[in-house]
Design an enzyme around this catalytic site. Sequence first.
Site, PDB file in Angstrom:
ATOM      1  N   ASP A  87    -110.862 -25.070   1.154  1.00  0.00           N
ATOM      2  CA  ASP A  87    -109.620 -24.332   1.372  1.00  0.00           C
ATOM      3  C   ASP A  87    -109.801 -23.295   2.474  1.00  0.00           C
ATOM      4  O   ASP A  87    -110.721 -22.473   2.421  1.00  0.00           O
ATOM      5  CB  ASP A  87    -109.198 -23.653   0.065  1.00  0.00           C
ATOM      6  CG  ASP A  87    -107.748 -23.219   0.062  1.00  0.00           C
ATOM      7  OD1 ASP A  87    -107.174 -23.022   1.154  1.00  0.00           O
ATOM      8  OD2 ASP A  87    -107.197 -23.060  -1.041  1.00  0.00           O
TER       9      ASP A  87
ATOM     10  N   TYR B 191    -116.962 -18.380 -15.988  1.00  0.00           N
ATOM     11  CA  TYR B 191    -116.592 -19.232 -17.124  1.00  0.00           C
ATOM     12  C   TYR B 191    -115.076 -19.320 -17.270  1.00  0.00           C
ATOM     13  O   TYR B 191    -114.525 -20.409 -17.493  1.00  0.00           O
ATOM     14  CB  TYR B 191    -117.192 -18.701 -18.427  1.00  0.00           C
ATOM     15  CG  TYR B 191    -118.680 -18.901 -18.574  1.00  0.00           C
ATOM     16  CD1 TYR B 191    -119.332 -20.006 -18.060  1.00  0.00           C
ATOM     17  CD2 TYR B 191    -119.445 -17.974 -19.264  1.00  0.00           C
ATOM     18  CE1 TYR B 191    -120.707 -20.181 -18.207  1.00  0.00           C
ATOM     19  CE2 TYR B 191    -120.817 -18.128 -19.422  1.00  0.00           C
ATOM     20  CZ  TYR B 191    -121.437 -19.239 -18.896  1.00  0.00           C
ATOM     21  OH  TYR B 191    -122.790 -19.410 -19.055  1.00  0.00           O
TER      22      TYR B 191
ATOM     23  N   HIS C  92    -104.372 -29.526  -2.888  1.00  0.00           N
ATOM     24  CA  HIS C  92    -104.742 -28.264  -2.248  1.00  0.00           C
ATOM     25  C   HIS C  92    -104.846 -27.152  -3.275  1.00  0.00           C
ATOM     26  O   HIS C  92    -103.972 -26.985  -4.104  1.00  0.00           O
ATOM     27  CB  HIS C  92    -103.693 -27.903  -1.179  1.00  0.00           C
ATOM     28  CG  HIS C  92    -103.930 -26.586  -0.548  1.00  0.00           C
ATOM     29  ND1 HIS C  92    -103.141 -25.497  -0.809  1.00  0.00           N
ATOM     30  CD2 HIS C  92    -104.890 -26.173   0.301  1.00  0.00           C
ATOM     31  CE1 HIS C  92    -103.585 -24.470  -0.121  1.00  0.00           C
ATOM     32  NE2 HIS C  92    -104.655 -24.857   0.561  1.00  0.00           N
TER      33      HIS C  92
END
Length: 146
Positions: free
Chosen positions: A66, A116, A22
């Site tokens: 999620d 990034y 998770h």
Amino acid sequence: MLKGIPQILSPELLKVLCEMGHSDRIVISDGNFPAESMGKNAIVIRCDGHGVPELLDAILKLFPLDTYVEHPVNLMQVMPGDDVETPIWDTYKEIVEKYDDRGAAAVGNIERFAFYEEAKTAYAIIATSEKALYANIMLQKGVVVE
């Protein structure tokens, strides 16, 4: 071979998806993304010859997003001054809508250099041959409930 598993998902990728817990994140990157340098602390999986949409669709068949964050799906924002169209984002939103009740509302944007930095902390990066620009997408894993 297994029943019900999209053929595009290699054994290595299936293992990674299963290992993720998770709130772990995975990046599906376009062909221009520096997957190896960004993924020095991650698992990098090569999916040469494939584009992002087909991998996104296959992954979301198995991978819950999620529910504890506003945007479990994030795209790399277009840099100011870049005159680039991103029709692939609409494709991504259509795919997300198939698997998450929040639909396009589950999709957010992250500034390029922040993306990034986030990618450097991802569990895994999938390097594709996607030619569309700004086609990188980051997914945050949710809880499997069944």
